[in-house]
Scaffold this active site. Structure first.
Site, PDB file in Angstrom:
ATOM      1  N   HIS A 105       4.930   5.392  -6.309  1.00  0.00           N
ATOM      2  CA  HIS A 105       3.544   4.945  -6.388  1.00  0.00           C
ATOM      3  C   HIS A 105       2.660   5.761  -5.448  1.00  0.00           C
ATOM      4  CE1 HIS A 105       0.365   1.763  -5.324  1.00  0.00           C
ATOM      5  NE2 HIS A 105      -0.020   2.395  -6.414  1.00  0.00           N
ATOM      6  N   CYS A 136       4.640  -1.343   0.910  1.00  0.00           N
ATOM      7  CA  CYS A 136       3.222  -0.983   0.893  1.00  0.00           C
ATOM      8  C   CYS A 136       2.469  -1.721  -0.207  1.00  0.00           C
ATOM      9  CB  CYS A 136       3.065   0.534   0.699  1.00  0.00           C
ATOM     10  SG  CYS A 136       3.650   1.489   2.101  1.00  0.00           S
ATOM     11  N   HIS A 137       2.960  -1.630  -1.448  1.00  0.00           N
ATOM     12  CA  HIS A 137       2.233  -2.258  -2.540  1.00  0.00           C
ATOM     13  C   HIS A 137       3.119  -3.107  -3.421  1.00  0.00           C
ATOM     14  CE1 HIS A 137      -0.097   1.312  -1.320  1.00  0.00           C
ATOM     15  NE2 HIS A 137      -1.120   0.479  -1.449  1.00  0.00           N
ATOM     16  N   GLY A 138       4.350  -3.411  -2.958  1.00  0.00           N
ATOM     17  CA  GLY A 138       5.180  -4.385  -3.625  1.00  0.00           C
ATOM     18  C   GLY A 138       5.825  -3.920  -4.914  1.00  0.00           C
ATOM     19  N   PRO A 184       3.412  -1.691  -8.927  1.00  0.00           N
ATOM     20  CA  PRO A 184       2.550  -0.625  -9.445  1.00  0.00           C
ATOM     21  C   PRO A 184       3.230   0.717  -9.675  1.00  0.00           C
ATOM     22  CG  PRO A 184       2.170  -0.917  -7.108  1.00  0.00           C
ATOM     23  CD  PRO A 184       3.168  -1.968  -7.495  1.00  0.00           C
TER      24      PRO A 184
END
Lengths: 240, 67, 329
Positions: A185, A204-206, A219
């Site tokens: 990502h 960081c963004h799962g 993501p």
């Protein structure tokens, strides 16, 4: 000085092109220097003219250049084409090597290539454990998978994934999973043995990765990248 | 002699595309042959000085390796 | 070519100018009167004095600022090293790689006690004078820092082929402290970094006299070497006969060891020399053939132009010019 002179004369006499300059013309040239140009026409006899009187001349006569010729026509032609062709060919050879050398400069230098391979001793990694090593400045995950994990990774219906990839495409030996530890990502380093699917979890963004490093949730657009690696012998791994 | 030259002329030089192709093919062939020839002359001049001439002494019992 | 054309130009210039010059001179001589001779003398004197002024000021300026200056006397510069006919510096010769192997042995057993060789990685030895296994074994003898691990600790690991040679001292300050304040220079580029290159290093290594000559002042802690600038050098004589034992049976005299280690140091500074020379010869051969061909092709292409002759034939005086008629010959 004398050497260069000899070289120039040798080069001059080498090709011997049909020269129109005749002794008579040379004479005219000399005379022209002393006398006025307008009066010299009577001394010059053009080879293209047959007539004797100046007012009645035939321009269609092709003079004979026979005494200036040497060699056969084919032979001369082949020699000329050979010289020009050899010139072009050698230039092409030089140009090719020059371009090749410039392109070689763009490839990795010797010190980078020397660092590009990493040897890992696999015997020290117990089953069911993760090891992170550094390779070309990036972390590489090495997981010694258990048989349950292999079964889970292989049995999963991979066709429904965002980046569909079967487990056998991602490993050379099923018990060893080797991949770059960089989240696809935004480049964070995922945490091992975490996430909803027992694989890796990017804080960081799962993004959630499964036990084969495939993205299952979050993501990230792609699965974790697999580097080039090789098992030169049992218990040894070379990445790069 | 003239017949041979004429044959070469008609088969190679007459068509420009064929002539150019011959020149470039010849350039590559010359490159390879010249490199091999020049390297062998160089190795002959420097016989016994380069590593490839003396490495057999130190390879010894080891198996043959590529450098 | 150039000389010939300039000669031609000079000849034509003379043929044009000579009649006018002589006639001018005659005219001047005839028209000159005695009253004008004073003015001519004046202008001549002006010319001479201004020339004298120009030459004088230039030479004065050169005397003041133009002369080469030397910071040191020749004695302080050190003795100039005698030039030896090094085999490996010839244009068509490579390094003698068995000498490189011996030279590295000398470096390792003698020089490396004080001098570093920090710009050389172990991988450079492979294919030059060591096998892969020898170089790997050599690299593993030194310890290197690892990258920081998860806790940020730096550990030690054995060296790899990609590592660079370790220095004998941790830093320059430690090296100075251990050597009486003198810093042993890094030897990676030493043959390029010293005037005289190979000759200087060889002369330095073999030039230590048994004892300093009478009258020479040697400070305490320094050694006398006539080839070292200033003659006082921190390094003591390092090479003695039989100091190392060569594995190929070469007798290890002082000069043999010095020669081998100099060739090795030259290799360290220019490891690309073998390839450079080989490639240089190839390029010279191809470009000289190409030059000959290009001269031929130029002459071939220009032959039509160069042998062309343009002749103007004016109409005969009795020809009748009529409007609209074309005069043909």
């Amino acid at each position: 000085m004398s050497l260069t002179k000899a070289a120039t004369t040798a080069l001059r006499t080498l090709p011997r092109q049909p020269a129109i300059r005749s002794p008579a013309a040379a004479l005219v040239n000399q005379q022209r220097n002393v006398s006025d140009a307008s009066t010299s026409h009577s001394d010059f006899k053009s080879p293209f003219h047959r007539g004797t009187t100046p007012n009645h001349q035939d321009t269609t006569v092709i003079p004979s250049f026979g005494k200036y010729k040497n060699g056969t026509e084919t032979g001369n032609k082949m020699f000329q084409y050979f010289m020009v062709g050899a010139f072009g060919g050698l230039s092409a050879m030089g140009a090719k090597n020059t371009v090749q050398d410039f392109l070689k400069n763009m490839s990795a230098s010797a010190d980078v290539l020397a660092m590009a391979k990493v040897e890992v001793d696999l015997a020290s990694i117990p089953e069911g454990k993760n090891v992170i090593i550094k390779w070309r400045g990036k972390p590489v995950f090495i997981r010694h998978r258990t048989s349950d994990e292999i079964k889970e990774a292989e049995d999963f219906d991979w066709k429904q994934l965002r980046d569909p990839q079967p487990d056998e495409d991602r490993v050379q030996k099923p018990e060893w999973l080797i991949m770059l530890g960089v989240c696809t990502h935004l480049g964070c380093v995922p945490i091992g043995e975490a996430g909803d699917y027992g694989g890796w979890f990017c804080p960081c963004h799962g993004s959630h990765y499964d036990i084969s490093g495939r993205v299952r949730k979050g993501p990230a657009p792609l699965n974790l990248e697999v580097p080039a690696y090789d098992f030169p012998e049992d218990g040894a791994l070379v990445i790069g | 002699m003239a017949g041979v030259l004429g044959g070469i002329y008609n088969s190679i030089v007459k068509r420009n595309a064929v002539f150019l192709t011959t020149i470039f093919a010849g350039a590559f062939a010359t490159n390879i042959i010249f490199n091999i020839g020049a390297d062998s002359v160089w190795d002959q001049i420097n016989k016994g000085r380069q590593w490839k001439d003396i490495k057999q002494r130190y390879m010894g019992d080891q198996e043959e390796e590529d450098e | 070519m150039l000389a010939r054309s300039s000669l031609r130009a000079a000849r034509s210039a003379r043929s044009i100018s000579s009649p006018t010059v002589t006639s001018d001179a005659q005219r001047n001589a005839s028209s000159q009167s005695s009253s004008e001779s004073a003015a001519a003398w004046k202008s001549n004197g002006l010319l001479a004095s201004s020339t004298l002024l120009a030459v004088g000021s230039v030479s004065w300026y050169y005397y003041q600022f133009g002369r080469p200056t030397q910071a040191m006397t020749p004695a302080e510069e050190g003795l100039h090293a005698p030039v030896h006919p090094w085999e490996h510096t010839k244009l068509y010769k490579t390094f003698d790689h068995s000498a490189l192997r011996r030279g590295f042995q000398v470096y390792r057993e003698v020089c490396s006690a004080c001098h570093s060789l920090q710009r050389l990685p172990y991988r450079k030895f492979v294919g030059s004078f060591m096998t892969v296994d020898e170089a790997k074994a050599l690299a593993e003898e030194s310890e290197y820092d690892t990258d920081p691990n998860d806790e940020g600790e730096v550990e030690k690991r054995p060296g790899k082929l990609s590592d660079y040679m370790l220095a004998p001292y941790k830093n320059d300050e430690a090296a100075r402290a251990a050597n009486n304040g003198a810093l042993p220079p890094d030897l990676s580029l030493i043959t390029k970094a010293r005037h005289g290159g190979c000759d200087y290093i060889f002369a330095l290594l073999t030039g230590y006299p048994e004892e300093p000559p009478a009258g020479a002042v040697v400070q305490s802690g320094l050694n006398f070497n006539p080839y070292f600038p200033g003659t006082g050098i921190g390094m003591a004589r390092a090479l003695y006969d039989g100091l190392v034992e060569y594995e190929d049976g070469t007798s290890a005299t002082t000069s043999q060891m010095a020669k081998d280690v100099v060739e090795f140091l030259n290799w360290a500074a220019e490891p690309e020399m073998d390839d450079r020379k080989r490639m240089g010869w190839k390029v010279m051969a191809v470009t000289s053939v190409l030059f000959g061909l290009s001269v031929w092709v130029k002459r071939y292409k220009w032959s039509n132009v160069k042998t062309r002759r343009l002749a103007y034939q004016p109409p005969p005086p009795n020809a009748q010019k009529q409007p609209g008629s074309v005069f043909r010959r």
